[in-house]
Design an enzyme around this catalytic site. Sequence first.
Site, PDB file in Angstrom:
ATOM      1  N   HIS A 140      23.718  -0.558 -31.477  1.00 21.92           N
ATOM      2  CA  HIS A 140      24.217  -0.035 -30.197  1.00 21.92           C
ATOM      3  C   HIS A 140      24.886   1.313 -30.451  1.00 21.92           C
ATOM      4  CE1 HIS A 140      26.431   0.484 -26.526  1.00 21.92           C
ATOM      5  NE2 HIS A 140      27.584   0.373 -27.145  1.00 21.92           N
ATOM      6  N   HIS A 142      25.880   5.511 -28.370  1.00 21.28           N
ATOM      7  CA  HIS A 142      26.151   6.248 -27.134  1.00 21.28           C
ATOM      8  C   HIS A 142      25.459   7.616 -27.142  1.00 21.28           C
ATOM      9  CE1 HIS A 142      30.343   3.998 -27.012  1.00 21.28           C
ATOM     10  NE2 HIS A 142      29.330   3.177 -26.827  1.00 21.28           N
ATOM     11  N   GLU A 170       5.039  10.978 -27.515  1.00 26.90           N
ATOM     12  CA  GLU A 170       5.383   9.945 -28.508  1.00 26.90           C
ATOM     13  C   GLU A 170       5.877   8.661 -27.854  1.00 26.90           C
ATOM     14  OE1 GLU A 170       4.789  10.582 -31.855  1.00 26.90           O
ATOM     15  OE2 GLU A 170       3.915  12.285 -30.809  1.00 26.90           O
ATOM     16  N   HIS A 211      26.867   4.160 -20.224  1.00 27.69           N
ATOM     17  CA  HIS A 211      27.516   3.718 -21.464  1.00 27.69           C
ATOM     18  C   HIS A 211      26.699   4.066 -22.717  1.00 27.69           C
ATOM     19  CE1 HIS A 211      29.960   0.451 -23.704  1.00 27.69           C
ATOM     20  NE2 HIS A 211      29.217   1.099 -24.590  1.00 27.69           N
TER      21      HIS A 211
HETATM   22  P1  13P Z   1      33.768  -1.622 -30.934  1.00 29.04           P
HETATM   23  O1  13P Z   1      34.720  -0.638 -31.554  1.00 29.04           O
HETATM   24  O2  13P Z   1      34.463  -2.909 -30.563  1.00 29.04           O
HETATM   25  O3  13P Z   1      32.547  -1.846 -31.792  1.00 29.04           O
HETATM   26  O4  13P Z   1      33.278  -1.022 -29.554  1.00 29.04           O
HETATM   27  C1  13P Z   1      32.614   0.205 -29.513  1.00 29.04           C
HETATM   28  C2  13P Z   1      31.665   0.285 -28.387  1.00 29.04           C
HETATM   29  O5  13P Z   1      30.708   1.017 -28.467  1.00 29.04           O
HETATM   30  C3  13P Z   1      31.908  -0.553 -27.188  1.00 29.04           C
HETATM   31  O6  13P Z   1      30.754  -0.625 -26.402  1.00 29.04           O
HETATM   32 ZN    ZN Z   2      29.478   1.155 -26.608  1.00 26.07          ZN
END
Ligand code: 13P
Ligand code: ZN
Length: 271
Positions: A140, A142, A170, A211
């Site tokens: 995950h 950002h 691509e 997010h």
């Molecule tokens: P953490 O520091 O708990 O991993 O959270 C970071 C984050 O990206 C929350 O979505």
């Molecule tokens: Zn996050």
Amino acid sequence: MKNFLESCFVKEVSEITNNMYRQGWDERNGGNISYLIDEEYVREYFPKDVFLRDIELGFTADESLKNKYFLVTGTGKYFKNVIKDPESNLGLVKIDNNGHVAHLLWGYKDGGKMTSEFPAHLMSHAARLKVNQKNRVVMHTHPTYTICMGACLPTDDVIFTRKLWKSNTEAVVVFPEGIGVLPCMICGTNEIGEATAKKMEEYRLVSWTNHGIYGVGETIDEAFGLIETVEKTAQIYMISLGHVVNEIPDEVILGLAKLWIVKIKPGVIDE
Ligand code: 13P
Ligand code: ZN
């Protein structure tokens, strides 16, 4: 007994978090990674289970994840710092037999614990393992342009997928199944974890509107490569937004899918 700090697992996660930070995706403590490590590899470093402490999960892990080992980034930890001090910023945990507790084997040296997004990670692992038993990584992050693009489009899997495929040749080859999109939700909750895992039944990529993004794969490279391709494509889309003259024609997308022998998500391109 080998030193886990020198394992390929710790090295790979340290290198990729450093790389992701340098992409500008992981400000402060943004982003988290979990890596399922098979017991045979864990045993090379830990001949038997000796737990440092227990950490409550706050939800019940799926049956399929009980007694499984995960290398996980710590909550509040900065990706930029992992490479300097993996043992404080990462932890190796074993999910207990009831799915309620994580037994800590290594790491979180300063008293830390797993990412606040561990519900979304574990639920995504369970969902993806049902589709592909070889899935090992949930990532995950950002990425800036992906978040911009999500803010500019309706929260709809088909629309987001189509815009990405039509912006970069691509895209359809790398993620022919498309991308799932969740609306803006409160992060760190079991609810967002359940919604993410539901999308993971169909996709290896899930956008969290306003997010960030989730990517999964058999390897760190696969998960990273998926996210990297979405972010590059989103950058192309956002920079050219409002000025596009040459959008990729539907027949080229269909031709690419045929050339690369990939099965594309139905209903995105007129066939
Ligand atoms: P953490 O520091 O708990 O991993 O959270 C970071 C984050 O990206 C929350 O979505
Ligand atoms: Zn996050």
